[in-house]
Design a protein around this motif. Structure first.
Motif, PDB file in Angstrom:
ATOM      1  N   ASN A   1      93.953  17.572  56.984  1.00 12.45           N
ATOM      2  CA  ASN A   1      92.742  18.389  56.938  1.00 12.45           C
ATOM      3  C   ASN A   1      92.048  18.183  55.585  1.00 12.45           C
ATOM      4  O   ASN A   1      92.635  18.444  54.543  1.00 12.45           O
ATOM      5  CB  ASN A   1      93.177  19.852  57.107  1.00 12.45           C
ATOM      6  CG  ASN A   1      92.024  20.821  57.046  1.00 12.45           C
ATOM      7  OD1 ASN A   1      90.894  20.449  56.716  1.00 12.45           O
ATOM      8  ND2 ASN A   1      92.313  22.080  57.351  1.00 12.45           N
TER       9      ASN A   1
ATOM     10  N   LYS B   1      90.123  19.961  54.124  1.00 14.55           N
ATOM     11  CA  LYS B   1      90.064  21.211  53.354  1.00 14.55           C
ATOM     12  C   LYS B   1      91.421  21.531  52.729  1.00 14.55           C
ATOM     13  O   LYS B   1      91.554  22.477  51.954  1.00 14.55           O
ATOM     14  CB  LYS B   1      89.589  22.363  54.244  1.00 14.55           C
ATOM     15  CG  LYS B   1      88.126  22.201  54.609  1.00 14.55           C
ATOM     16  CD  LYS B   1      87.628  23.357  55.433  1.00 14.55           C
ATOM     17  CE  LYS B   1      86.154  23.149  55.768  1.00 14.55           C
ATOM     18  NZ  LYS B   1      85.769  23.831  56.988  1.00 14.55           N
ATOM     19  N   GLY B   2      92.446  20.756  53.094  1.00 13.36           N
ATOM     20  CA  GLY B   2      93.775  20.993  52.514  1.00 13.36           C
ATOM     21  C   GLY B   2      94.193  19.893  51.559  1.00 13.36           C
ATOM     22  O   GLY B   2      95.167  20.050  50.814  1.00 13.36           O
TER      23      GLY B   2
ATOM     24  N   LYS C   1      92.695  16.234  49.175  1.00  9.93           N
ATOM     25  CA  LYS C   1      91.576  15.401  48.709  1.00  9.93           C
ATOM     26  C   LYS C   1      91.668  14.101  49.501  1.00  9.93           C
ATOM     27  O   LYS C   1      92.281  13.129  49.072  1.00  9.93           O
ATOM     28  CB  LYS C   1      91.691  15.150  47.200  1.00  9.93           C
ATOM     29  CG  LYS C   1      91.564  16.399  46.353  1.00  9.93           C
ATOM     30  CD  LYS C   1      90.120  16.904  46.345  1.00  9.93           C
ATOM     31  CE  LYS C   1      89.973  18.164  45.519  1.00  9.93           C
ATOM     32  NZ  LYS C   1      89.770  17.943  44.113  1.00  9.93           N
TER      33      LYS C   1
ATOM     34  N   ASN D   1      86.703  12.326  56.883  1.00  8.58           N
ATOM     35  CA  ASN D   1      88.080  12.530  57.356  1.00  8.58           C
ATOM     36  C   ASN D   1      88.919  11.268  57.201  1.00  8.58           C
ATOM     37  O   ASN D   1      89.989  11.161  57.781  1.00  8.58           O
ATOM     38  CB  ASN D   1      88.083  12.929  58.827  1.00  8.58           C
ATOM     39  CG  ASN D   1      87.648  14.369  59.019  1.00  8.58           C
ATOM     40  OD1 ASN D   1      88.439  15.291  58.865  1.00  8.58           O
ATOM     41  ND2 ASN D   1      86.379  14.563  59.320  1.00  8.58           N
TER      42      ASN D   1
END
Ligand code: PMP
Length: 298
Positions: free
Chosen positions: A147, A149-150, A152, A211
């Motif tokens: 993810n 958001k979890g 870099k 992503n």
């Protein structure tokens, strides 16, 4: 296991050439315990004129610095110094066609606190240029990419590669050659260690950044497409869309450009020899050995 070094192999560690068999890592390193390190995968080639040339060294070492910065890992060498060190270590090992693996790792530290120092090692081993004849049978992985958001996600961080290992092992355990991972929204992302493109009706499609690891080979493929008027669309694509494509390929420093035979049960209908991927593969192979090619011949 492959033979990465022998008793004569030399590596570069923070300014010194050392025997690989004598170099040590601290077992209390935060990198070993938590995967908190960054690295690069670079290649050098014996060019058409017989010289040793590292392919896109500035891009790779700049990315190494960006990866370290993204993870708050102190970074103590410049791109120029590291490029020079890489040529030095290649020469010390008498290598032209090589894979180059720099790693920036952390000292002993069991806490999650910032460090004031890091170590930089450059390891090299022989890697013959790839002919790209084989076509891969690829499996849609049950694992998604981390993810963004979890993690870099644009950093080449060691810990991210647990995800790559799981996906690749799953695909191989199921009789495939490699995995294709989706992102957290189910769109196609990338392979465990390579980006991907697919071809449909004379046009290429590739997952947009966000992503994926934005590969240096991916950027090179986009450049080749621009120079040769090959249309490319970056965006969000589903596995179902991929299963209507004419052809597909992976691209990465180690993989170079390699075609796919299939994704899951779907066989790509276009013979590899007549795909855009094959043209790009030959342009890429010429580029890395600095052989001139005429755009109209690719
Ligand atoms: N994605 C991942 C997850 C990778 O590990 C790699 C290899 N570094 C790539 C894409 C391709 O990147 P590059 O072309 O810079 O080697």
């Amino acid at each position: 296991m492959a033979n990465y070094y022998n008793e004569n192999t030399v590596l570069w560690l923070d300014g010194k050439l050392l025997k690989a068999s004598e170099a040590k890592i601290d077992l209390y390193s935060q990198s070993l315990h938590y995967g908190y390190a960054v690295f690069e995968g670079i290649r050098s080639y014996r060019t058409a004129s017989g010289e040793t040339k590292i392919f896109k060294p500035v891009e790779h070492y700049d990315r190494l610095k960006n990866s370290a910065d993204a993870l708050n890992i102190p970074y103590s060498h410049s791109t120029d110094q590291l490029i020079e060190a890489t040529y030095q270590v290649l020469e010390a090992n008498n290598l032209q066609d090589a894979y180059i693996r720099p790693v920036v790792y952390s000292p002993a530290n069991m806490s999650f606190n910032l460090n004031t120092e890091s170590y930089t090692v450059i390891q090299v081993w022989e890697m013959a240029p790839f002919l790209g004849e084989k076509l891969l049978r690829v499996m849609t992985s049950s694992f998604q990419r981390p993810n963004p958001k979890g993690f870099k996600i644009e950093a080449k961080a060691s810990g991210h590669y647990v995800n790559s290992i799981l996906a690749s092992q799953e695909a191989k355990g199921n009789g495939y050659d490699e995995a294709l991972l989706t992102d957290g929204n189910g769109f196609i992302a990338e392979g465990p260690g390579a980006n991907m493109f697919f071809e449909k009706n004379g046009k290429l499609f590739t997952p947009a950044t966000g992503n994926i690891l934005p590969g240096i080979t991916r950027a090179t493929v986009l450049e080749i497409c621009r120079e040769n008027d090959i249309p490319v669309e970056e965006g969000q694509f589903t596995v179902d869309q991929l299963k209507t494509a004419d052809a597909a390929f992976f691209c990465g420093t180690a993989a170079e450009v390699i075609g796919w035979a299939s994704i899951d049960q779907y066989q790509f209908p276009k013979p590899w020899a007549s795909t855009l991927g094959r043209k790009i593969q030959s342009a890429y192979n010429n580029l890395v050995i600095e052989k001139q090619y005429l755009p109209e011949t690719i």
